[in-house]
Motif scaffolding. Structure first.
Motif, PDB file in Angstrom:
ATOM      1  N   THR A  72       0.833  -1.213   0.000  1.00 31.30           N
ATOM      2  CA  THR A  72       0.000   0.000   0.000  1.00 31.30           C
ATOM      3  C   THR A  72       0.865   1.259   0.000  1.00 31.30           C
ATOM      4  O   THR A  72       1.035   1.903   1.043  1.00 31.30           O
ATOM      5  N   PRO A  73       1.427   1.619  -1.148  1.00 35.26           N
ATOM      6  CA  PRO A  73       2.173   2.884  -1.199  1.00 35.26           C
ATOM      7  C   PRO A  73       1.250   4.067  -0.989  1.00 35.26           C
ATOM      8  O   PRO A  73       0.139   4.111  -1.528  1.00 35.26           O
ATOM      9  N   THR A  74       1.686   5.031  -0.200  1.00 36.96           N
ATOM     10  CA  THR A  74       0.888   6.222   0.026  1.00 36.96           C
ATOM     11  C   THR A  74       1.222   7.269  -1.029  1.00 36.96           C
ATOM     12  O   THR A  74       2.007   7.017  -1.964  1.00 36.96           O
ATOM     13  N   TRP A  75       0.676   8.458  -0.919  1.00 35.17           N
ATOM     14  CA  TRP A  75       0.941   9.514  -1.898  1.00 35.17           C
ATOM     15  C   TRP A  75       2.038  10.436  -1.384  1.00 35.17           C
ATOM     16  O   TRP A  75       2.549  10.256  -0.276  1.00 35.17           O
ATOM     17  N   THR A  76       2.401  11.435  -2.175  1.00 40.19           N
ATOM     18  CA  THR A  76       3.537  12.289  -1.834  1.00 40.19           C
ATOM     19  C   THR A  76       3.199  13.400  -0.858  1.00 40.19           C
ATOM     20  O   THR A  76       4.106  14.071  -0.362  1.00 40.19           O
ATOM     21  N   GLY A  77       1.922  13.606  -0.557  1.00 45.01           N
ATOM     22  CA  GLY A  77       1.542  14.620   0.419  1.00 45.01           C
ATOM     23  C   GLY A  77       1.558  16.027  -0.145  1.00 45.01           C
ATOM     24  O   GLY A  77       2.075  16.283  -1.233  1.00 45.01           O
ATOM     25  N   HIS A  78       0.981  16.941   0.615  1.00 45.31           N
ATOM     26  CA  HIS A  78       0.968  18.349   0.198  1.00 45.31           C
ATOM     27  C   HIS A  78       2.294  19.030   0.486  1.00 45.31           C
ATOM     28  O   HIS A  78       2.644  20.020  -0.155  1.00 45.31           O
ATOM     29  N   HIS A  79       3.043  18.532   1.455  1.00 43.91           N
ATOM     30  CA  HIS A  79       4.282  19.187   1.877  1.00 43.91           C
ATOM     31  C   HIS A  79       5.384  18.141   2.018  1.00 43.91           C
ATOM     32  O   HIS A  79       5.117  16.945   2.208  1.00 43.91           O
ATOM     33  N   ALA A  80       6.629  18.606   1.962  1.00 42.72           N
ATOM     34  CA  ALA A  80       7.769  17.691   1.985  1.00 42.72           C
ATOM     35  C   ALA A  80       7.809  16.858   3.263  1.00 42.72           C
ATOM     36  O   ALA A  80       8.201  15.683   3.229  1.00 42.72           O
ATOM     37  N   ASP A  81       7.384  17.438   4.406  1.00 44.84           N
ATOM     38  CA  ASP A  81       7.469  16.687   5.668  1.00 44.84           C
ATOM     39  C   ASP A  81       6.405  15.602   5.768  1.00 44.84           C
ATOM     40  O   ASP A  81       6.405  14.817   6.709  1.00 44.84           O
ATOM     41  N   ALA A  82       5.501  15.534   4.781  1.00 48.57           N
ATOM     42  CA  ALA A  82       4.475  14.493   4.781  1.00 48.57           C
ATOM     43  C   ALA A  82       4.614  13.577   3.567  1.00 48.57           C
ATOM     44  O   ALA A  82       3.677  12.877   3.200  1.00 48.57           O
ATOM     45  N   ASN A  83       5.791  13.575   2.942  1.00 49.71           N
ATOM     46  CA  ASN A  83       6.020  12.712   1.780  1.00 49.71           C
ATOM     47  C   ASN A  83       6.644  11.402   2.249  1.00 49.71           C
ATOM     48  O   ASN A  83       7.841  11.328   2.506  1.00 49.71           O
ATOM     49  N   TYR A  84       5.812  10.376   2.349  1.00 45.66           N
ATOM     50  CA  TYR A  84       6.286   9.058   2.776  1.00 45.66           C
ATOM     51  C   TYR A  84       6.154   8.042   1.641  1.00 45.66           C
ATOM     52  O   TYR A  84       6.197   6.837   1.883  1.00 45.66           O
ATOM     53  N   CYS A  85       6.000   8.513   0.426  1.00 45.60           N
ATOM     54  CA  CYS A  85       5.671   7.663  -0.712  1.00 45.60           C
ATOM     55  C   CYS A  85       6.866   6.805  -1.139  1.00 45.60           C
ATOM     56  O   CYS A  85       7.951   7.319  -1.410  1.00 45.60           O
ATOM     57  N   SER A  86       6.643   5.477  -1.242  1.00 42.77           N
ATOM     58  CA  SER A  86       7.703   4.542  -1.631  1.00 42.77           C
ATOM     59  C   SER A  86       7.668   4.182  -3.105  1.00 42.77           C
ATOM     60  O   SER A  86       8.447   3.321  -3.547  1.00 42.77           O
ATOM     61  N   LEU A  87       6.797   4.806  -3.892  1.00 44.15           N
ATOM     62  CA  LEU A  87       6.712   4.437  -5.303  1.00 44.15           C
ATOM     63  C   LEU A  87       8.032   4.576  -6.059  1.00 44.15           C
ATOM     64  O   LEU A  87       8.265   3.821  -7.009  1.00 44.15           O
ATOM     65  N   PRO A  88       8.944   5.506  -5.684  1.00 46.85           N
ATOM     66  CA  PRO A  88      10.235   5.535  -6.373  1.00 46.85           C
ATOM     67  C   PRO A  88      11.011   4.216  -6.291  1.00 46.85           C
ATOM     68  O   PRO A  88      11.826   3.927  -7.165  1.00 46.85           O
ATOM     69  N   VAL A  89      10.775   3.414  -5.240  1.00 44.87           N
ATOM     70  CA  VAL A  89      11.427   2.099  -5.140  1.00 44.87           C
ATOM     71  C   VAL A  89      10.389   0.980  -5.236  1.00 44.87           C
ATOM     72  O   VAL A  89      10.676  -0.172  -4.911  1.00 44.87           O
ATOM     73  N   GLY A  90       9.197   1.331  -5.690  1.00 46.20           N
ATOM     74  CA  GLY A  90       8.119   0.357  -5.765  1.00 46.20           C
ATOM     75  C   GLY A  90       8.440  -0.821  -6.672  1.00 46.20           C
ATOM     76  O   GLY A  90       8.082  -1.964  -6.368  1.00 46.20           O
ATOM     77  N   GLU A  91       9.128  -0.569  -7.771  1.00 47.98           N
ATOM     78  CA  GLU A  91       9.453  -1.666  -8.681  1.00 47.98           C
ATOM     79  C   GLU A  91      10.384  -2.665  -8.008  1.00 47.98           C
ATOM     80  O   GLU A  91      10.218  -3.885  -8.162  1.00 47.98           O
ATOM     81  N   THR A  92      11.345  -2.165  -7.250  1.00 44.51           N
ATOM     82  CA  THR A  92      12.246  -3.059  -6.513  1.00 44.51           C
ATOM     83  C   THR A  92      11.459  -3.907  -5.515  1.00 44.51           C
ATOM     84  O   THR A  92      11.682  -5.115  -5.384  1.00 44.51           O
ATOM     85  N   ILE A  93      10.528  -3.274  -4.810  1.00 44.33           N
ATOM     86  CA  ILE A  93       9.717  -3.996  -3.819  1.00 44.33           C
ATOM     87  C   ILE A  93       8.883  -5.081  -4.493  1.00 44.33           C
ATOM     88  O   ILE A  93       8.863  -6.245  -4.057  1.00 44.33           O
ATOM     89  N   VAL A  94       8.198  -4.728  -5.562  1.00 47.53           N
ATOM     90  CA  VAL A  94       7.321  -5.691  -6.235  1.00 47.53           C
ATOM     91  C   VAL A  94       8.133  -6.833  -6.840  1.00 47.53           C
ATOM     92  O   VAL A  94       7.753  -8.010  -6.731  1.00 47.53           O
ATOM     93  N   ARG A  95       9.263  -6.512  -7.459  1.00 49.02           N
ATOM     94  CA  ARG A  95      10.095  -7.583  -8.030  1.00 49.02           C
ATOM     95  C   ARG A  95      10.597  -8.515  -6.924  1.00 49.02           C
ATOM     96  O   ARG A  95      10.672  -9.743  -7.121  1.00 49.02           O
ATOM     97  N   GLY A  96      10.935  -7.957  -5.765  1.00 49.61           N
ATOM     98  CA  GLY A  96      11.372  -8.794  -4.648  1.00 49.61           C
ATOM     99  C   GLY A  96      10.269  -9.720  -4.165  1.00 49.61           C
ATOM    100  O   GLY A  96      10.517 -10.888  -3.841  1.00 49.61           O
ATOM    101  N   LEU A  97       9.034  -9.214  -4.118  1.00 51.96           N
ATOM    102  CA  LEU A  97       7.902 -10.041  -3.705  1.00 51.96           C
ATOM    103  C   LEU A  97       7.632 -11.148  -4.721  1.00 51.96           C
ATOM    104  O   LEU A  97       7.363 -12.295  -4.357  1.00 51.96           O
ATOM    105  N   LEU A  98       7.715 -10.811  -6.000  1.00 47.85           N
ATOM    106  CA  LEU A  98       7.492 -11.817  -7.035  1.00 47.85           C
ATOM    107  C   LEU A  98       8.561 -12.905  -6.976  1.00 47.85           C
ATOM    108  O   LEU A  98       8.258 -14.094  -7.174  1.00 47.85           O
ATOM    109  N   ALA A  99       9.791 -12.510  -6.693  1.00 44.21           N
ATOM    110  CA  ALA A  99      10.877 -13.485  -6.596  1.00 44.21           C
ATOM    111  C   ALA A  99      10.650 -14.450  -5.432  1.00 44.21           C
ATOM    112  O   ALA A  99      11.150 -15.584  -5.455  1.00 44.21           O
TER     113      ALA A  99
END
Length: 392
Positions: free
Chosen positions: A186-213
Motif C-alpha cells: 500500500t504505497p501512500t501519496w507524496t503529500g501536500h508538503h515535503a514533511d508528509a512525503n512518505y511515498c515509496s513508489l520511487p522504489v516500488g518496482e524493486t519492492i514488487v520484483r522482490g515479492l514476485l521473486a
C-alpha cells in the motif's frame, strides 16, 4: 439551497427530519472515502443526522452511500439555514480549512473523529485543539500530540478504537514460512508538503520484483491521491504492468487497479493477505488489528531515528529508503516474524483494548454520550494518566 420566502425547501425538509447531529465535510476532489468509511457507524448511532458537504462534487457519491440526507452548503448563509434547532453535535473527519465555518456555531459540541490513525505528521495537527472532543483510536494518538508539543487538555480526548477494523479477521497464531504468501503493498501519496512525503513508489518496482521473486501473490492498493503527482502515476502504472505480466506468465492472481481500490475494500485486502508492506500511513494501524506482520518503508532516510519518529514501525520491519535491505526484511516478514508477540501490546496501545466481539461499541457509546444533554466526560484518573505507555 435556493432561499426564498419562509426559507428554502431544503431547510424546511431538514426541520422536519429533526437531526440531532451532522457530519461537516470539506476536502479536495476524490476524498469522499473519508466520509464513506464513517457512514455505517454514524447510522448505527441510531439518531437522525445529515451530512453537510461544502463542495458540489461530493453530493452525489456521498448521497449514494447513505440513506441520511446530504446537503450542499456553498455559503455561510446556507449553513445558517441548515443548522436547524435540535442539533447538538457536529462531527468532522479531517482538518479542512472550511471546518472553521462550522466550529463558529458555539451551541454545538464539535467532535473530530479523523479518517485514519497513523504516525504521520498531519496526525498531530495543532488545529485539533480547536475541537471540543478528539475521538482517537488509542493512547498512542494522545502520546503523539504530546510528543509533537501540541498541548490539548486530557479531558478533550476520548479513546474509541477504530471501528472500521471490526470486520478484520484476527490471526492469533503466527503464520511463518509460507511457500506462496499473499502480500498487500500500500504505497501512500507524496503529500501536500515535503514533511508528509512518505511515498515509496520511487522504489516500488524493486519492492514488487522482490515479492514476485519470493513467489508472493501481490495485492497492490495505492492511495486515492496518487494520480495527483504525474511521476507517482507513472510509477504506479509500471507496477501494474509488472503484475499483469507476471499474472499472465505464472497464473498467480495478483490484484491491482480498480479491482484492489474499488471492487475490494481495505478490509477485504487485509483479510486476503498474510503480510503487509506499507509506507507510513493509517493502513498500518488498521492492519495491526489483524495481528499479522508488516514492514514499513523509511522514505525519509531517518535510519536509527525512524522508530523514534514513527513508533508503530517498532513492531514491524523497517525497509530502508533505497530498499537495499529488502531480502532481509522479507525474510523477517515472511519466514520468521520475531516481533509477532510484541505486536499485541502495540495493538492495544494504538487501537484500544476493546473486546473483538463488540469492538465498534466503544465509538457508538461515546458518540451517544455526546448527544446526551449536559454530558461532560470525567477527567482521566491519576493512575490512568501516569500509566506508562507500552513500548514496541
Amino acid at each position: 439551497f435556493r432561499p426564498g420566502a419562509g426559507g428554502s425547501a431544503a431547510a424546511r425538509a431538514l426541520r422536519a427530519h429533526r437531526p440531532e447531529f451532522l457530519l461537516h465535510f470539506s476536502a479536495p476532489p476524490g476524498s469522499e472515502y473519508q466520509v464513506t468509511m464513517w457512514l455505517p457507524y454514524l447510522e448505527r448511532i441510531g439518531r437522525p443526522f445529515f451530512v453537510m458537504v461544502r463542495e458540489p462534487e461530493f453530493l452525489a457519491p456521498i448521497a449514494a452511500a447513505t440513506s441520511a440526507p446530504v446537503v450542499y452548503c456553498p455559503t455561510l448563509k446556507a449553513m445558517d439555514e441548515a443548522l436547524v434547532p435540535g442539533l447538538k453535535v457536529a462531527f468532522y473527519v479531517n482538518h479542512g480549512a472550511k471546518n472553521s465555518h462550522c466550529i463558529r456555531f458555539s451551541q454545538l459540541t464539535h467532535v473530530q473523529i479523523h479518517h485514519g490513525d497513523s504516525d504521520k505528521a498531519p496526525s498531530a495537527n495543532p488545529v485539533t485543539a480547536l475541537f471540543d472532543r478528539n475521538f482517537v483510536a488509542g493512547r498512542a494518538a494522545i502520546d503523539r500530540y504530546a510528543r509533537a508539543g501540541v498541548d490539548i487538555p486530557a479531558e478533550k480526548f476520548v479513546v474509541v478504537g477504530r471501528p472500521q477494523v471490526e470486520s478484520i479477521e484476527v490471526r492469533r497464531a503466527p503464520a511463518t514460512g509460507l511457500a506462496n504468501p499473499t502480500v498487500l503493498y500500500t504505497p501512500t501519496w507524496t503529500g501536500h508538503h515535503a514533511d508528509a512525503n512518505y511515498c515509496s513508489l520511487p522504489v516500488g518496482e524493486t519492492i514488487v520484483r522482490g515479492l514476485l521473486a519470493r513467489g508472493a501473490t501481490v495485492i497492490l492498493r495505492a492511495h486515492p491521491y496518487t494520480g495527483q503527482n504525474p511521476a507517482s502515476a507513472r510509477q504506479l502504472a509500471r507496477l501494474t504492468e509488472l503484475l499483469a505480466a507476471d499474472r499472465a506468465r505464472t497464473g498467480r492472481q495478483h490484484v491491482f487497479g480498480a479491482a484492489a481500490s474499488r471492487e475490494l475494500s481495505l478490509v477485504d485486502c487485509v483479510n486476503r493477505s498474510d503480510a503487509l508492506v506499507s509506507d507510513v500511513s493509517g493502513v498500518i494501524s488498521d492492519y495491526l488489528y489483524s495481528g499479522k506482520p508488516y514492514a514499513v518503508t523509511d522514505m525519509a532516510g531517518d535510519g536509527d531515528r525512524f522508530v523514534e519518529r514513527f513508533p508503530l514501525a517498532g513492531s514491524g520491519y523497517v525497509l530502508r529508503r533505497d530498499a537495499g535491505n529488502l531480502d532481509e526484511v522479507l525474510g523477517l516478514l515472511l519466514d520468521t516474524d520475531p516481533k509477532a508477540a510484541a505486536r499485541w501490546g502495540t495493538r492495544a496501545h494504538y487501537l484500544g483494548d476493546f473486546p473483538v466481539e463488540s469492538y465498534a461499541e466503544a465509538f457508538l457509546a461515546a458518540a451517544r454520550r455526546e448527544l446526551e444533554p449536559g454530558w461532560n466526560p470525567p477527567a482521566p484518573r491519576a493512575a490512568d494518566a501516569m500509566t506508562p505507555s507500552p513500548t514496541a
